[in-house]
Scaffold this motif. Structure first.
Motif, PDB file in Angstrom:
ATOM      1  N   ALA A   7       4.719   0.702  -4.696  1.00  0.00           N
ATOM      2  CA  ALA A   7       4.408   1.927  -3.833  1.00  0.00           C
ATOM      3  C   ALA A   7       3.741   1.128  -2.627  1.00  0.00           C
ATOM      4  CB  ALA A   7       3.504   2.888  -4.637  1.00  0.00           C
ATOM      5  N   TYR A   8       3.658   1.980  -1.739  1.00  0.00           N
ATOM      6  CA  TYR A   8       3.152   1.495  -0.371  1.00  0.00           C
ATOM      7  C   TYR A   8       1.901   2.681  -0.096  1.00  0.00           C
ATOM      8  CZ  TYR A   8       6.525  -1.878   0.074  1.00  0.00           C
ATOM      9  OH  TYR A   8       7.428  -3.207  -0.121  1.00  0.00           O
ATOM     10  N   PHE A   9       0.853   2.335   0.539  1.00  0.00           N
ATOM     11  CA  PHE A   9      -0.213   3.074   1.028  1.00  0.00           C
ATOM     12  C   PHE A   9      -0.068   3.741   2.470  1.00  0.00           C
ATOM     13  CE2 PHE A   9      -4.670   4.444   1.836  1.00  0.00           C
ATOM     14  CZ  PHE A   9      -4.895   5.013   0.745  1.00  0.00           C
ATOM     15  N   ARG A  10      -0.116   4.937   2.605  1.00  0.00           N
ATOM     16  CA  ARG A  10      -0.081   5.672   3.816  1.00  0.00           C
ATOM     17  C   ARG A  10      -1.470   6.089   4.181  1.00  0.00           C
ATOM     18  NH1 ARG A  10       4.066  10.396   3.442  1.00  0.00           N
ATOM     19  NH2 ARG A  10       5.385   8.703   3.804  1.00  0.00           N
ATOM     20  N   PHE A  35       5.612   6.266  -3.746  1.00  0.00           N
ATOM     21  CA  PHE A  35       6.314   5.255  -4.415  1.00  0.00           C
ATOM     22  C   PHE A  35       7.696   4.801  -4.130  1.00  0.00           C
ATOM     23  CE2 PHE A  35       3.172   7.456  -7.430  1.00  0.00           C
ATOM     24  CZ  PHE A  35       2.748   6.436  -8.154  1.00  0.00           C
ATOM     25  N   CYS A  36       7.901   3.640  -4.457  1.00  0.00           N
ATOM     26  CA  CYS A  36       9.348   2.949  -4.202  1.00  0.00           C
ATOM     27  C   CYS A  36      10.073   4.114  -5.236  1.00  0.00           C
ATOM     28  CB  CYS A  36       9.497   1.583  -4.810  1.00  0.00           C
ATOM     29  SG  CYS A  36       8.291   0.428  -3.806  1.00  0.00           S
ATOM     30  N   PRO A  37      11.503   3.943  -4.553  1.00  0.00           N
ATOM     31  CA  PRO A  37      12.441   4.985  -5.377  1.00  0.00           C
ATOM     32  C   PRO A  37      12.587   4.901  -6.758  1.00  0.00           C
ATOM     33  CG  PRO A  37      13.413   3.920  -3.448  1.00  0.00           C
ATOM     34  CD  PRO A  37      12.094   3.308  -3.527  1.00  0.00           C
ATOM     35  N   GLU A  38      12.360   3.518  -7.441  1.00  0.00           N
ATOM     36  CA  GLU A  38      12.494   3.647  -8.967  1.00  0.00           C
ATOM     37  C   GLU A  38      11.480   4.250  -9.697  1.00  0.00           C
ATOM     38  OE1 GLU A  38      11.743  -0.942  -7.687  1.00  0.00           O
ATOM     39  OE2 GLU A  38      12.531   1.083  -6.685  1.00  0.00           O
ATOM     40  N   TYR A  39      10.487   4.409  -8.855  1.00  0.00           N
ATOM     41  CA  TYR A  39       9.133   5.051  -9.690  1.00  0.00           C
ATOM     42  C   TYR A  39       8.673   6.401  -9.198  1.00  0.00           C
ATOM     43  CZ  TYR A  39       8.842   0.371 -11.095  1.00  0.00           C
ATOM     44  OH  TYR A  39       8.991  -1.116 -11.408  1.00  0.00           O
ATOM     45  N   SER A  40       9.622   6.803  -8.326  1.00  0.00           N
ATOM     46  CA  SER A  40       9.203   8.221  -7.456  1.00  0.00           C
ATOM     47  C   SER A  40       9.457   9.358  -8.093  1.00  0.00           C
ATOM     48  CB  SER A  40       9.998   7.916  -6.133  1.00  0.00           C
ATOM     49  OG  SER A  40      11.389   8.058  -6.602  1.00  0.00           O
ATOM     50  N   ALA A 112       9.667  15.134  -0.416  1.00  0.00           N
ATOM     51  CA  ALA A 112      10.970  14.637   0.320  1.00  0.00           C
ATOM     52  C   ALA A 112      10.968  13.151  -0.094  1.00  0.00           C
ATOM     53  CB  ALA A 112      11.035  15.044   1.657  1.00  0.00           C
ATOM     54  N   GLU A 113       9.961  12.786  -0.696  1.00  0.00           N
ATOM     55  CA  GLU A 113       9.684  11.409  -0.891  1.00  0.00           C
ATOM     56  C   GLU A 113       9.459  10.949  -2.540  1.00  0.00           C
ATOM     57  OE1 GLU A 113       7.650   9.147   2.887  1.00  0.00           O
ATOM     58  OE2 GLU A 113       6.654  10.981   2.162  1.00  0.00           O
ATOM     59  N   GLY A 114       9.741  12.231  -3.252  1.00  0.00           N
ATOM     60  CA  GLY A 114       9.407  12.187  -4.637  1.00  0.00           C
ATOM     61  C   GLY A 114       7.886  12.457  -4.693  1.00  0.00           C
ATOM     62  N   THR A 115       7.286  11.780  -6.018  1.00  0.00           N
ATOM     63  CA  THR A 115       6.030  11.977  -6.270  1.00  0.00           C
ATOM     64  C   THR A 115       5.112  11.113  -5.215  1.00  0.00           C
ATOM     65  OG1 THR A 115       6.625  12.277  -8.544  1.00  0.00           O
ATOM     66  CG2 THR A 115       4.451  11.558  -7.994  1.00  0.00           C
ATOM     67  N   ILE A 116       4.024  11.817  -4.850  1.00  0.00           N
ATOM     68  CA  ILE A 116       3.045  11.143  -4.114  1.00  0.00           C
ATOM     69  C   ILE A 116       1.703  11.503  -4.666  1.00  0.00           C
ATOM     70  CG2 ILE A 116       1.713  11.509  -1.775  1.00  0.00           C
ATOM     71  CD1 ILE A 116       4.568  11.808  -0.408  1.00  0.00           C
ATOM     72  N   LEU A 117       0.826  10.643  -4.686  1.00  0.00           N
ATOM     73  CA  LEU A 117      -0.744  10.322  -4.977  1.00  0.00           C
ATOM     74  C   LEU A 117      -1.496  10.756  -3.758  1.00  0.00           C
ATOM     75  CD1 LEU A 117      -0.877   7.859  -7.810  1.00  0.00           C
ATOM     76  CD2 LEU A 117       0.122  10.151  -7.971  1.00  0.00           C
ATOM     77  N   GLY A 127       0.596   0.962   5.197  1.00  0.00           N
ATOM     78  CA  GLY A 127       1.748   0.038   4.883  1.00  0.00           C
ATOM     79  C   GLY A 127       1.135  -0.817   3.711  1.00  0.00           C
ATOM     80  N   THR A 128       0.125  -0.940   3.290  1.00  0.00           N
ATOM     81  CA  THR A 128      -0.240  -1.602   2.128  1.00  0.00           C
ATOM     82  C   THR A 128       0.632  -1.593   0.936  1.00  0.00           C
ATOM     83  OG1 THR A 128      -2.532  -1.970   2.943  1.00  0.00           O
ATOM     84  CG2 THR A 128      -1.973  -2.487   0.729  1.00  0.00           C
ATOM     85  N   PRO A 129       1.128  -2.835   0.429  1.00  0.00           N
ATOM     86  CA  PRO A 129       1.864  -2.839  -0.690  1.00  0.00           C
ATOM     87  C   PRO A 129       0.950  -2.576  -1.989  1.00  0.00           C
ATOM     88  CG  PRO A 129       2.541  -4.721   0.617  1.00  0.00           C
ATOM     89  CD  PRO A 129       1.278  -4.221   1.127  1.00  0.00           C
TER      90      PRO A 129
END
Length: 227
Positions: A7-10, A35-40, A112-117, A127-129
């Motif tokens: 995932a990446y941090f916003r 999350f990246c697509p495979e974990y979204s 729109a980006e899947g699951t978001i925490l 942008g932190t990985p």
């Protein structure tokens, strides 16, 4: 071992300067984990909403090419005393790995980006990985009687934050609260002590300009950055 971001941090903090030195000290600061697509999808976070806090394992991505040393100068010690890197939370680490405990506000599905925490109190820049997420479990992760080295003996001096009327008028009430929490921790390098110097901290699409005189930090301006 090969490690890839999950995932990446916003965050509204778009630069390194001013990021809280520890997680949890700026609780009004809210960010999102995308999350990246495979974990979204929802499966990877099933049951996570039942926890109040989570651990984030992440990468100091802006420090990958920085020089690393076995000793560092912690800000809490005034920036002029050395400690072993493994006795500190320094961001300049051999493997660039960060660890933060953050408060989980919500788990939002079907965006729109899947699951978001949505989390509060993170010390990560935009942008932190993120390499992994684990639930915080109080009976194993909390040790209230533990010794904490120099942190027990060296108190961090927080600042009183003031804002000019013009600067505060350019901020929402929410952003003003967040900035007061962050700036009270004194983001300056600890060897800086000039009341004439004007510092700039990136926040959203703004540059927050401030000075420090003794124990008072004054936000003297808010400049909109070019898009």
């Amino acid at each position: 071992m090969q490690v890839s971001p999950i995932a990446y941090f916003r965050s509204p903090l778009t630069g390194k300067f001013g990021i809280p030195r520890q997680s949890g000290i700026a609780d009004a600061l809210v960010g999102e984990i995308v999350f990246c697509p495979e974990y979204s999808g929802s499966d990877a976070v099933r049951g996570l909403a039942d926890f109040d806090y989570i651990w984030l394992i992440w990468e100091f991505s802006e420090n990958v090419n920085a020089r690393k040393h076995t000793t560092v100068r912690p800000p809490r010690l005034g920036g002029n005393r050395y400690m072993g890197v493994f006795a500190t939370r320094s961001p300049f680490r051999p493997n660039n790995i960060g660890l933060s405990s953050v408060r989980l506000l919500s788990v939002e599905h079907d965006t729109a980006e899947g699951t978001i925490l949505k989390v509060a109190g993170a010390d990560l820049m935009n942008g932190t990985p993120i390499l992994d997420i684990k639930p915080y479990v109080a009976f194993t992760d909390s040790h209230p009687d533990a010794r904490c080295g120099f942190v027990d003996t060296e108190q961090w001096q927080t600042l009183k934050v003031e804002m000019t009327q013009q600067a505060e008028a350019m901020l929402s009430a929410e952003d003003a609260e967040v900035l007061r929490e962050i700036l009270a921790q004194d983001p300056r390098p600890q060897y800086h002590d000039s009341k004439e110097r004007v510092y700039g901290m990136d926040y959203r699409n703004m540059n927050i300009r401030f000075t420090v005189d003794g124990e008072v930090l004054t936000v003297v301006g808010v400049e909109q950055k070019e898009q």
